[in-house]
Structures are given as structure tokens and as C-alpha cells.
Design an enzyme around this catalytic site. Structure first.
Site, PDB file in Angstrom:
ATOM      1  N   GLU A 188       0.823  -1.209   0.000  1.00  0.00           N
ATOM      2  CA  GLU A 188       0.000   0.000   0.000  1.00  0.00           C
ATOM      3  C   GLU A 188       0.864   1.268   0.000  1.00  0.00           C
ATOM      4  O   GLU A 188       0.503   2.275  -0.602  1.00  0.00           O
ATOM      5  CB  GLU A 188      -0.954  -0.001   1.202  1.00  0.00           C
ATOM      6  CG  GLU A 188      -1.930  -1.161   1.232  1.00  0.00           C
ATOM      7  CD  GLU A 188      -2.733  -1.316  -0.048  1.00  0.00           C
ATOM      8  OE1 GLU A 188      -3.013  -0.301  -0.723  1.00  0.00           O
ATOM      9  OE2 GLU A 188      -3.062  -2.467  -0.394  1.00  0.00           O
ATOM     10  N   ASP A 243      -1.728  -1.577  -9.136  1.00  0.00           N
ATOM     11  CA  ASP A 243      -1.747  -3.027  -8.981  1.00  0.00           C
ATOM     12  C   ASP A 243      -1.461  -3.730 -10.303  1.00  0.00           C
ATOM     13  O   ASP A 243      -1.782  -3.237 -11.386  1.00  0.00           O
ATOM     14  CB  ASP A 243      -3.109  -3.480  -8.450  1.00  0.00           C
ATOM     15  CG  ASP A 243      -3.266  -3.177  -6.963  1.00  0.00           C
ATOM     16  OD1 ASP A 243      -2.267  -3.292  -6.238  1.00  0.00           O
ATOM     17  OD2 ASP A 243      -4.379  -2.818  -6.543  1.00  0.00           O
ATOM     18  N   HIS A 258       1.687   2.320  -3.445  1.00  0.00           N
ATOM     19  CA  HIS A 258       0.585   3.086  -4.049  1.00  0.00           C
ATOM     20  C   HIS A 258       0.634   4.538  -3.584  1.00  0.00           C
ATOM     21  O   HIS A 258       0.576   5.477  -4.380  1.00  0.00           O
ATOM     22  CB  HIS A 258      -0.776   2.523  -3.602  1.00  0.00           C
ATOM     23  CG  HIS A 258      -1.187   1.257  -4.276  1.00  0.00           C
ATOM     24  ND1 HIS A 258      -1.197   1.098  -5.641  1.00  0.00           N
ATOM     25  CD2 HIS A 258      -1.660   0.080  -3.760  1.00  0.00           C
ATOM     26  CE1 HIS A 258      -1.640  -0.112  -5.933  1.00  0.00           C
ATOM     27  NE2 HIS A 258      -1.923  -0.755  -4.810  1.00  0.00           N
TER      28      HIS A 258
END
Length: 905
Positions: free
Chosen positions: A156, A166, A159
């Protein structure tokens, strides 16, 4: 020493790249300032704090090795909500807040949905907004499903911090490769597994069968699942399946799977995740650490939120006398104190000119008498020079002398004046630990003003000539504690120029998520109008029901008794004057109850500063809790310093500036610059005629939920996830209206207003799809504009090849398709084009790739689109279908002759 304009611009560009201000910074390979905030609704649980610490500690080492010894977590703050008991080890926060935390811990709002995810809607390489973990994820054992929590955190973090995406795709889990094999969508292709359909499951075991091919697509049937082998040798990739013990790296250029139809390939032009990470600002300043030692363990600070403390620092210098600025400021401040600031907050007020005066020490806003003590001291005359530093120093003193700490407090600074001495108090502001929200009133406000907000993580606003700009700004400065049900919500904010003796009418919908503490306010410039307000059941409120303020600041207010009726409210205003005058209407409310999460809208620009001709993107998020609201009209109003307005309809169509379709993030490019200076952003979100719906589907950019593993010749299953059935995937939402300020941004280097230069090409097409229809090819895509996503492109260039690399590496020399019959449609429209691929003989097994460019009338061309693929084959008879789902990473296709729809990014 006074900062130069260059230094100011540098600070503005580097301290706050977007409206969301993270406090994270990289210092000698270690991340400092990471904030993990627990939502006030989460019950107190010491285990939660312990598990967060363990997660980050494990993540730090995993991240360090995944980045080849470049970065790790050094200092992390955990923000404890006010609702928890105080403890001696809890420290006072500074600018840390739930609203601007990097990681939030909050319930998912629905009974399902513990998948960790990152709210990420920028372009490739742009930072996300926050990571969301649920308490359940942090408190229960999810090891077989997601892998360890530390690994999930790194997935995460990539990101959030580096703007990568993804490498799986739940909507397209399989694709047909260049080698004519069906592959699971993944990176890297070295990860092996089996493809099966679960027929019947009891206890922990299931009967499975091989996957069959779908007769329409040639891919595996919808129920086919890729089950990875438990034991792998592949080291990548963390953005596909961090749960595999062998996976310790990101995909590199050597291992990256360019063909996979995933968001990473779509958003990052088929670049590997590691290539994007290496280009980030972090890695420009973080060479690999020498030696072989692991990084030091992270240190943690526990910070407990405190009662909200706000000091208003208001300009009353001579220039505030022009254009009714003092009046408008007083009107907006009164609205803020009565309607916006949360009950129980401590509020003080300072006014300043050449010197500053503390008008009110901190007052607890509990009832009407409390705010009247402050409004009674609003300035009635404007005079003198402008000393912003004096105002800020007095604001800090007002807080300190009220026995409160400036650390964790907020200053709302409003000024219209020039002051080249602001940099003299930068150090005092930094040391204070306070958050500074700035409101620039008019075009002459000090150019360094925004730097104060940037340094402290505050909001920044620009207001021009009417009262609405100020009321919109003040309405946005709500509590940053995460208690959404306490925050004021703006339903209407409208400025109306009404000719003499004329009526004007309007409506405002009130939905069932709101209605508590509802106010309807009218302001005027010359004479109080006749007011008539009617609720959905016909109850009428007339002029005499509206309370006029005691300060003669030309406003009248009605507080709706009890809970406002759900439905459409109607208002009528009569200008009793013979002359035209400007009337404004403002309506605010709060959540219906502490347990009812309201629909909210927030907005911001992709950057806080831009230098022409760099385009910007407008973002608006509309949600109820963590659920996106779809199918509504979202309009952005952008205003320049000279009052020029641009109105943009924002889209959630997954094309152009919009990353993902139907995620409740509405986006659009902004290129209509009208000179240099400050611009303001406001967004209006409306649901009409029962078109709005809540999306209950799982979020994008989340850690992949593993159904099970293939181990020692058997499938070992994880507990099934609580999925949303198709008939429950959406829920209706009533009609509603929301307004929200998106703050201000600064433009430099723009041509003079009115001069037109062709610098922006059409937008890149990202959703090209192809399929055979007989011997014809049908292409479909979302039309870009002539200028990014605005207007109509002049023409299209379509090229085809039997080889993926031809289009990827040498588009200009691939075979050209005749598009003389193809006339581009308006941006956002769906284009469909059919043609016969003349150069190629069409037979069983023919596979063709396609890509497209859009052309501006000035011959500016868009980037080359995603590459789409069509395969013509017919599946064999059932009896001759080869066994599928064997222990391989892919299954060869029988190339026979059926049309396939497939999009490869």
C-alpha cells in the site's frame, strides 16, 4: 531577509504538491513524519496500537530490502482519538490530524470489506491520499489471505508514496498472450499456479474441475480462478502478490509483463513498477546505504487529539474599506461562528493593521451567547497598514494566554493587503506547531501568503468580489478530527444579481442523511429583500421569521427548528429596491444523527502551483462513508483573479484525466488559463431524478485477497471472502446537493487573457477495445477532446500490426487504416468504428493488434493509445477440448477461429 519570488514559488511547489498535505519527508534514507490516525468511532483497544507498531517495524525491513537498501521508516506518529482515555505517554500533536494522515484506521462502514486499500486517483507517479486499514484487519490473523501485515503495508505504501498501481485485475483475471496462451493477469509471469473452477466446497475442501473457455471471448469462463503454488522461486512482484514468501521485490524492466491488462500498464504506459519508483523524488535523493546491517527500528510517538482551538486573525487595514471587503469578511465570520465551527470548540479573535489587537481570548462555543461575544468585536472600520506577522504573533498570544498550547491549534488568517515582511515570522510559525489556514481576499493579497499554509499543512483559499467566495472558504475549514457527523455541510451557495422589483426563485434538496442544525441565510448589498422559504410539506417561513444580525452587516438568518424536512425546499426572494442589487443565498446543515454518515463532496487540484503550459486536473470525490457515489452531476467552477469563470463538468468515466471508471472520483483537465495569479476552485455535486447510486463493490488499489494456494498436489483454501452479489452491488441514493471549496492554486507563465495558442494536444485514449465481427474489425473507445478532454479532435490515426512490438516501439511505421469516413465525436462520447483489415488474410487463428492517435487541427497529436488485440478463432467441439487447469502458468490455445474482445494496456 525577505524571500525572493523564486524562493516563494519553490516552497509552494515543493512543500505542497497537491491539496492533501502529508508531513512525510525522507531524511538520509529514513522516512520521518509518517502519521497513522485512528478514527474517533473505533473503540479503545491497546492491542491495536501494538499491532500497528509491529506492522510498521516489519514493513520497514521489508521495504528496505525491496528498495535495494534505499528507504525505511524512521519516525512514525500514531494519532489517538479524543474519544480514548488520556494516558501519560500520550503527547500533544502539532499539525498532525486525522484529515491529513497517511494511514487511517477506521471501520469499513459495511459488514464486509476488510481489504486494505489506498485511495489513489492521480496519474502515474503521483502520490495517493491515504491508506485505509480496518480495525478487524489489524486485530485478526490474515496471514494466509494477504500475507503478513508488514508486507501488505509496503504494497500500500508503494501506491501512496510512489503512485504505482496493482498488477492484477479482478475484472480481467486472464488474457491471451503473444504466444497464444491464456495467462493469468500478473507480474511477473514467473509466478506459477493452476486454473480451476470450484464446484462444491464443504469444510476446508473443494471439488474442482478444469476451466473451460468462454464461447464468446475465448478466455476462461467467469468462475475460473488462478491458484498460485505455495512454493515459488519468483522474487517479484510486490504489487501483484506480496503474500507469497518468495516475493521480495518489485517488477523491473527485465521481469515486467507489458501485456498484462492491469492498471499499472494502463496508467504508466507499460513501464515497470520499479522504473516508476526509481524516478520518484525520494529516489533522486536516496542512494543505496552501504554495508550489510539492517536499518534501525522505527521509533513511535503516541499523540492524542485535543479539543479544537481556533483563532481568527482578521485584516482591518485601510484597503479592507474598498469593495465592501470589511462587510463581507464580517458576514462570512458570523456565518462561520454560528453555522460552521463545531460546538465545544475554543475560538478567539485578533484584528490587525500596522499593529494587532487581541479582541477575544479563547471562548468555548457552546450557545448563542458565546459566539455573540466574538461577533460583537468584529471590526466596524478599516484603517492603517498591513502587518501579517503582528497578527499571527497576537493570535499565538491569544491562545497561550488562554492556557492552551499553540501546538495542534489552528489560525484562520484573512487578508487583502500586500506585506513583504511575512518571511520574518516563518520561523515563529514553524515553532508554534499551529496549522495556518489562509484566505487571500482580492488580487493584491500578499504573494507569500500561501507559504504559511504550505509550511503547516493548512488550507489555502482565494476569494474575489462576492461574499460567496468567503463563505465557501470558511465553510471548508471544519474539524480535521475525522468526526464527519459533526462537520457542517454546505447545500447552497449562490450569488444572484436581481433587477429592481423582481422575484427570483430556487430550490435546495435536503436528503435523509442530513437535516440537523440547518441554517438558511440571505445577504444583500443595498436593502433587505422579501424572503419566502417553504419546506417540502408546505410549511412557510417569511421575512419576519429571519433573524437580522445586530451588527448591521446586511444578513438575515433562519435556523430551521428541529430536523429539517427531507425533500425539496423552495425559496423566493423579492428585490424591493428600484435598483439592481446582489443577493446571496447560503444553506448549511449537519448529519441527521451521530450514527448517520452523510454524503460529502471534497475537491482539489492536482497541484497547488503550475507553470504554463503544464495542464492541471480537477478532482472531486463524492462519497458516503467510504462508499463512492456514482451517476451524479459534478461541476467545477474555477475563477481567476480578474473574475473570469470557467465551468467544467467533471467525469467518472475512466478516460482522459479520470483513472478508474465508477469509483466516485470525478475528474477533468483544466487548461483554460486566464492570466497569471491566484485561482479559486469550487465544486457543486448534484443528484437529480434518482440517478445517484452507491457503489458497494470492492475498492481499486488494494491488497489482493488470496482464495487459497496449491501445495503438495492439493489446493489449500482460505476462508471465502464476504463478496457483494451482483444484485447488491449498488444501492440507490436520494437526490442531494453539496458544495465544497477546493481551495486556491497559483498559475505563472500564462499568456495574457484572450490570447490563444495551440499548446495542448488531444488526450491519450486509454480504453481502446477490438473484436472481430465476421471478417470486419470493430474498434471502440472513449473520444478524447481537441484539447486534452475538451471539444472534438480533428481526426484519428489508426494503425494495425500482427506484432505487439511494432505498435509499441514503432507506431509511425505500422500499417495505416483508412479513417476518411471517421468523424470524431465530442469528448467523452463512445466511438465505434468498423473496417476490414485489408492487408491481412483473415483465417482461423488470425491475431491483430491495434492502436490509435487523435489529431488536433493544429496537427498536435495525442500520445499513442493502449494497444488492443483481436483474435479470430473457433473453439473445438467439447469432446476435443484439452484438459485445462493443469499445473502450469499458462495453457496453450487451440487456434481455430472465434472473435475475441481483449484490451491490452
Amino acid at each position: 531577509m525577505v524571500l525572493s519570488l523564486y524562493a516563494i514559488l519553490f516552497l509552494a511547489l515543493h512543500l505542497l504538491p497537491g491539496m492533501k498535505s502529508s508531513m512525510v519527508h525522507l531524511n538520509k534514507n529514513g522516512y520521518d513524519g509518517v502519521v497513522i490516525a485512528i478514527n474517533p468511532s473505533v473503540p479503545e483497544d491497546e492491542k491495536l496500537i501494538q499491532n500497528i507498531k509491529e506492522m510498521v517495524t516489519e514493513a520497514s525491513t521489508y521495504l528496505f530490502h525491496a528498495t535495494k537498501r534505499r528507504v525505511y521508516f524512521r519516525n512514525v506518529s500514531i494519532l489517538i482519538p479524543m474519544t480514548w482515555k488520556s494516558k501519560s505517554e500520550y503527547l500533544m500533536p502539532k499539525q498532525e490530524s486525522y484529515d491529513q494522515a497517511d494511514v487511517i484506521v477506521a471501520n469499513p462502514y459495511l459488514k464486509y470489506g476488510d481489504d486494505p486499500y489506498t485511495l489513489q486517483y492521480g496519474q502515474c507517479g503521483e502520490k495517493g491520499k491515504y491508506i485505509h486499514f480496518t480495525p478487524n484487519f489489524l486485530l485478526t490473523n490474515n496471514l494466509p489471505i494477504y500475507g503478513s501485515r508488514g508486507r501488505v503495508f509496503v504494497h500500500e505504501w508503494a501506491h501512496l508514496r510512489w503512485g504505482i498501481f496493482d498488477e492484477y485485475n479482478v475484472d480481467q483475471p486472464f488474457y491471451i498472450s503473444r504466444r497464444n496462451t491464456i495467462e493469468a493477469t500478473r507480474c511477473s509471469t514467473h509466478i506459477t499456479g493452476i486454473n480451476v473452477v470450484f464446484k462444491e466446497c464443504q469444510g476446508g475442501s473443494c471439488i474442482t474441475r478444469p476451466c473451460r473457455r468462454d464461447s464468446l471471448t475465448g478466455l476462461y469462463e467467469a468462475k475460473c480462478t488462478f491458484i498460485p503454488e505455495k512454493s515459488q522461486t519468483a522474487k517479484d512482484s510486490i504489487m501483484f502478490m506480496q503474500s507469497l514468501s518468495s516475493v521480495t521485490e518489485f517488477c523491473t524492466a527485465e521481469t515486467h509483463n507489458m501485456e498484462a491488462p492491469n492498471l499499472q500498464n494502463k496508467m504508466c504506459n507499460r513501464r515497470s513498477t520499479w522504473d516508476v519508483i526509481k524516478d520518484s523524488d525520494d529516489f533522486q535523493n536516496a542512494p543505496p546505504m552501504t554495508g550489510t546491517d539492517s536499518p534501525p527500528r522505527p521509533t513511535f510517538s503516541l499523540l492524542k487529539s485535543k479539543q479544537r482551538v481556533v483563532c481568527l486573525v482578521l485584516d482591518k487595514s485601510g484597503s479592507m474599506d474598498s469593495e465592501d471587503r470589511l462587510f463581507r469578511m464580517n458576514q462570512a465570520v458570523e456565518l462561520y461562528l454560528i453555522q460552521i465551527i463545531e460546538k465545544g470548540s475554543l475560538v478567539g479573535m485578533v484584528t490587525f493593521e500596522s499593529y494587532a489587537t487581541i479582541q477575544n481570548y479563547l471562548t468555548n462555543i457552546t450557545d448563542e451567547n458565546a459566539y455573540e461575544k466574538i461577533t460583537a468585536n468584529l471590526p466596524q472600520a478599516a484603517d492603517g497598514g498591513t502587518s501579517i506577522c503582528s497578527g499571527l504573533s497576537a493570535g499565538f498570544q491569544a491562545i497561550i494566554q488562554s492556557n492552551q498550547s499553540t501546538s495542534g491549534s489552528e489560525i484562520v488568517l484573512l487578508t487583502d493587503g500586500e506585506d513583504n515582511q511575512i518571511s520574518l515570522c516563518f520561523e515563529e510559525v514553524k515553532q508554534s506547531g499551529a496549522t495556518i489556514h489562509t484566505i487571500a481576499l482580492g488580487p493584491a493579497a500578499a504573494k507569500e501568503l500561501e507559504t504559511l499554509s504550505n509550511m503547516t499543512g493548512g488550507h489555502r483559499f482565494y476569494a474575489n468580489k462576492d461574499i460567496n467566495g468567503l463563505t465557501d472558504a470558511f465553510s471548508r475549514i471544519s474539524s480535521r478530527s475525522g468526526s464527519i457527523t459533526q462537520q457542517a455541510i454546505q447545500l447552497e451557495s449562490k450569488s444572484l444579481t436581481i433587477t429592481g422589483k423582481k422575484w427570483i426563485n430556487g430550490t435546495v434538496p435536503v436528503d435523509s442523511t442530513i437535516g440537523n442544525d440547518t441554517f438558511f441565510v440571505v445577504t444583500w448589498t443595498i436593502q433587505k429583500p422579501e424572503i419566502l422559504l417553504q419546506d417540502p410539506k408546505g410549511t412557510r417561513y417569511e421575512t419576519s421569521d429571519f433573524k437580522e444580525d445586530k451588527l448591521n452587516i446586511r444578513s438575515a438568518r433562519l435556523r430551521i427548528p428541529g430536523i429539517a424536512e427531507t425533500g425539496t425546499w423552495t425559496y423566493h426572494l423579492l428585490n424591493k429596491q428600484a435598483k439592481s442589487q446582489v443577493l446571496t443565498v447560503t444553506m448549511t446543515t449537519r448529519a441527521r444523527s451521530p450514527t448517520t454518515l452523510p454524503v460529502i463532496a471534497t475537491a482539489h487540484m492536482s497541484q497547488s502551483t503550475t507553470h504554463y503550459p503544464s495542464p492541471m486536473i480537477v478532482y472531486a470525490q463524492v462519497s458516503q462513508g467510504f462508499l463512492p457515489v456514482l451517476g451524479i452531476n459534478v461541476t467545477a467552477i474555477i475563477e481567476s483573479e480578474d473574475g473570469h469563470q470557467v465551468i467544467l463538468e467533471l467525469w467518472d468515466n475512466g478516460a482522459g484525466a479520470d483513472t478508474v471508471k465508477n469509483d466516485g472520483i470525478y475528474s477533468r483537465y483544466f487548461t483554460d488559463f486566464h492570466g497569471n495569479g491566484r485561482y479559486s476552485l469550487k465544486v457543486h455535486a448534484q443528484a437529480k431524478k434518482n440517478t445517484a447510486r452507491l457503489s458497494l463493490r470492492q475498492k481499486q488499489n488494494r491488497a489482493l485477497y488470496m482464495p487459497g494456494y496449491f501445495e503438495n498436489g492439493k489446493i489449500v483454501l482460505n476462508p471465502p471472502r464476504p463478496d457483494v452479489s451482483d444484485d447488491m452491488a449498488e444501492a440507490e441514493v436520494e437526490d442531494f446537493s453539496r458544495l465544497s471549496s477546493g481551495g486556491s492554486f497559483i498559475v505563472s507563465g500564462a499568456p495574457p487573457a484572450g490570447s490563444h495558442t495551440h499548446v495542448f494536444p488531444p488526450g491519450k485514449i486509454t480504453d481502446l477495445e477490438a473484436k472481430f465481427k465476421g471478417d470486419q474489425i470493430q474498434l471502440s473507445w472513449t473520444a478524447p477532446g481537441n484539447v486534452l478532454d475538451k471539444g472534438k479532435a480533428n481526426s484519428y490515426i489508426i494503425r494495425i500490426s500482427k506484432h505487439f512490438q511494432d505498435l509499441q516501439e514503432d507506431f509511425d511505421n505500422a500499417t495505416l487504416v483508412n479513417t476518411s469516413s471517421l468523424t470524431p465525436k465530442e469528448a467523452g462520447s463512445i466511438e465505434v468504428f468498423e473496417f476490414k483489415p485489408e492487408p491481412f488474410k483473415i483465417e482461423n487463428g488470425t491475431k491483430i493488434y491495434f492502436a490509435i492517435q487523435a489529431i488536433h487541427e493544429a496537427n498536435l497529436t495525442s500520445e499513442v493509445s493502449n494497444i488492443a488485440q483481436a483474435i479470430k478463432f473457433i473453439p473445438p467441439q467439447e469432446s476435443s477440448v484439452p484438459a485445462l487447469g493443469t499445473k502450469t502458468s499458462a495453457t496453450s490455445l487451440a487456434i481455430l477461429g472465434l472473435a475475441v474482445v481483449l484490451s491490452i494496456f
